[in-house]
Design a protein around this motif. Structure first.
Motif, PDB file in Angstrom:
ATOM      1  N   ARG A 182       0.854  -1.190   0.000  1.00  0.00           N
ATOM      2  CA  ARG A 182       0.000   0.000   0.000  1.00  0.00           C
ATOM      3  C   ARG A 182       0.889   1.238   0.000  1.00  0.00           C
ATOM      4  N   VAL A 183       0.830   1.994  -1.110  1.00  0.00           N
ATOM      5  CA  VAL A 183       1.721   3.140  -1.322  1.00  0.00           C
ATOM      6  C   VAL A 183       0.899   4.418  -1.301  1.00  0.00           C
ATOM      7  N   GLY A 184       1.253   5.358  -0.417  1.00  0.00           N
ATOM      8  CA  GLY A 184       0.508   6.595  -0.284  1.00  0.00           C
ATOM      9  C   GLY A 184       1.162   7.764  -1.000  1.00  0.00           C
ATOM     10  N   ALA A 185       0.337   8.659  -1.532  1.00  0.00           N
ATOM     11  CA  ALA A 185       0.806   9.902  -2.151  1.00  0.00           C
ATOM     12  C   ALA A 185      -0.176  11.004  -1.792  1.00  0.00           C
ATOM     13  N   ASP A 201      -2.283   7.188   8.703  1.00  0.00           N
ATOM     14  CA  ASP A 201      -2.430   5.812   8.228  1.00  0.00           C
ATOM     15  C   ASP A 201      -1.108   5.050   8.279  1.00  0.00           C
ATOM     16  N   LEU A 202      -0.013   5.740   7.986  1.00  0.00           N
ATOM     17  CA  LEU A 202       1.294   5.080   8.070  1.00  0.00           C
ATOM     18  C   LEU A 202       1.585   4.659   9.508  1.00  0.00           C
ATOM     19  N   TYR A 236       8.686   5.312   5.650  1.00  0.00           N
ATOM     20  CA  TYR A 236       8.119   4.044   6.123  1.00  0.00           C
ATOM     21  C   TYR A 236       8.406   3.906   7.609  1.00  0.00           C
ATOM     22  N   ARG A 237       7.886   2.848   8.198  1.00  0.00           N
ATOM     23  CA  ARG A 237       8.145   2.549   9.602  1.00  0.00           C
ATOM     24  C   ARG A 237       8.819   1.182   9.715  1.00  0.00           C
ATOM     25  N   VAL A 292       4.100   2.591   2.921  1.00  0.00           N
ATOM     26  CA  VAL A 292       5.117   3.554   2.526  1.00  0.00           C
ATOM     27  C   VAL A 292       4.437   4.783   1.934  1.00  0.00           C
ATOM     28  N   ILE A 293       5.083   5.953   2.074  1.00  0.00           N
ATOM     29  CA  ILE A 293       4.561   7.207   1.529  1.00  0.00           C
ATOM     30  C   ILE A 293       5.611   7.827   0.625  1.00  0.00           C
TER      31      ILE A 293
END
Length: 292
Positions: free
Chosen positions: A93-96, A134-135, A268-269, A142-143
């Motif tokens: 799941r990739v955030g932008a 959300d992350l 990321y975490r 990941v963002i």
């Protein structure tokens, strides 16, 4: 302890009858009785009291039944969570940032799919604040972002992929709009706006120290493209990442030549999942070729 004997025990408690339970399980009554006897031998106490009127649970048998039911419920919950985890392990799941065209993920998505076609890629577009919420709660892996204090806060980590400068964004009627490139010296006397989605570390301090004739300020608002375009009617200019200028047509973008550049990459975490490790490795390969 044989789990089959536990199933038999639970069935007997439903019917309170060896014969009825045997019929329900499609086995003979003596065979069922043998399973109960073996279970009682395993646990070390009597589960049922027998009388002329039938059978009933002993006090220990009732406690045992209650515990088995709770245990089975816990096991089912555990299996559900494990299945969800297994499903997520094959998903990325990739955030932008909502309203800005993603730059990194579109370049990496194809090569990553070619190498790992079994992994589902889910792009997510949200506000900047919601992305980090959300992350932090595990809803994103990941963002796509740039290196700044927020990328390292609260246990977050930043993986740089390349360095980039900024373009100058302005209305097409601005006196500088016809230029093919600009320097900070060219912006003397101008009012530069830095937008909420692009708060670059050190930029404002650098401009104020080295180019005091340039007025620079930050706009904290979260604006859609239409509102942002209308905001240029007063003649100010903005600084934006090179890849997002086309989103603000009919505004004009001109490359800005300056010494400062900023790392762009993924936030990321820890701990990184195996899927995220694979994604970042492919990203590095892709951008090493682009930079060359």
């Amino acid at each position: 302890m044989n789990t089959k004997n536990l199933d038999t025990f639970i069935t007997v408690t439903k019917y309170n009858s060896i014969n009825a339970a045997a019929d329900a399980l499609f086995i003979s009554s003596p065979a069922l009785q043998q399973q109960i006897n073996r279970l009682e031998a395993d646990v070390g106490f009597k589960l049922f009291e027998r009388s002329a009127s039938g059978i009933r649970l002993t006090a220990a048998g009732q406690t045992f039944l209650d515990g088995i039911i709770r245990l089975r419920s816990d096991v089912e919950s555990l299996l559900t969570r494990c299945r969800e985890t297994a499903s997520l392990s094959s998903c990325l799941r990739v955030g932008a940032i909502l309203g800005l065209q993603p730059d990194l993920f579109p370049r990496v998505s194809g090569p990553f799919f070619q190498k790992y076609p079994e992994i589902v890629q889910k792009p997510v577009m949200e506000s900047e604040d919601q992305l980090f919420i959300d992350l932090d709660r595990g809803a994103l892996d990941v963002i796509e972002y740039f290196d700044c204090p927020r990328a390292h806060a609260s246990g977050r980590n930043f993986e740089p992929l390349f360095w980039e400068g900024r373009d100058v964004l302005m209305s097409p009627g601005h006196p500088l709009a016809s230029r093919k490139k600009l320097t900070l010296e060219d912006l003397s006397g101008q009012h530069i706006i830095v937008y909420r989605f692009d708060r670059l570390p050190g930029l404002r301090e650098y401009v104020e120290q080295n180019y005091p004739d340039i007025e620079i300020s930050e706009d904290p608002r979260v604006m859609d493209s239409y509102t942002l375009i209308r905001s240029f009617e007063d003649g100010h200019i903005g600084l934006v990442p090179p890849h997002v200028g086309s989103q603000f047509l009919p505004l004009r973008t001109v490359p800005l030549e300056m010494d400062m550049k900023w790392p762009v990459g993924f936030v990321y975490r820890e701990p990184r999942s195996a899927v995220l490790n694979q994604f970042i490795e492919v990203s590095k390969e892709v951008f090493s070729q682009i930079i060359k």
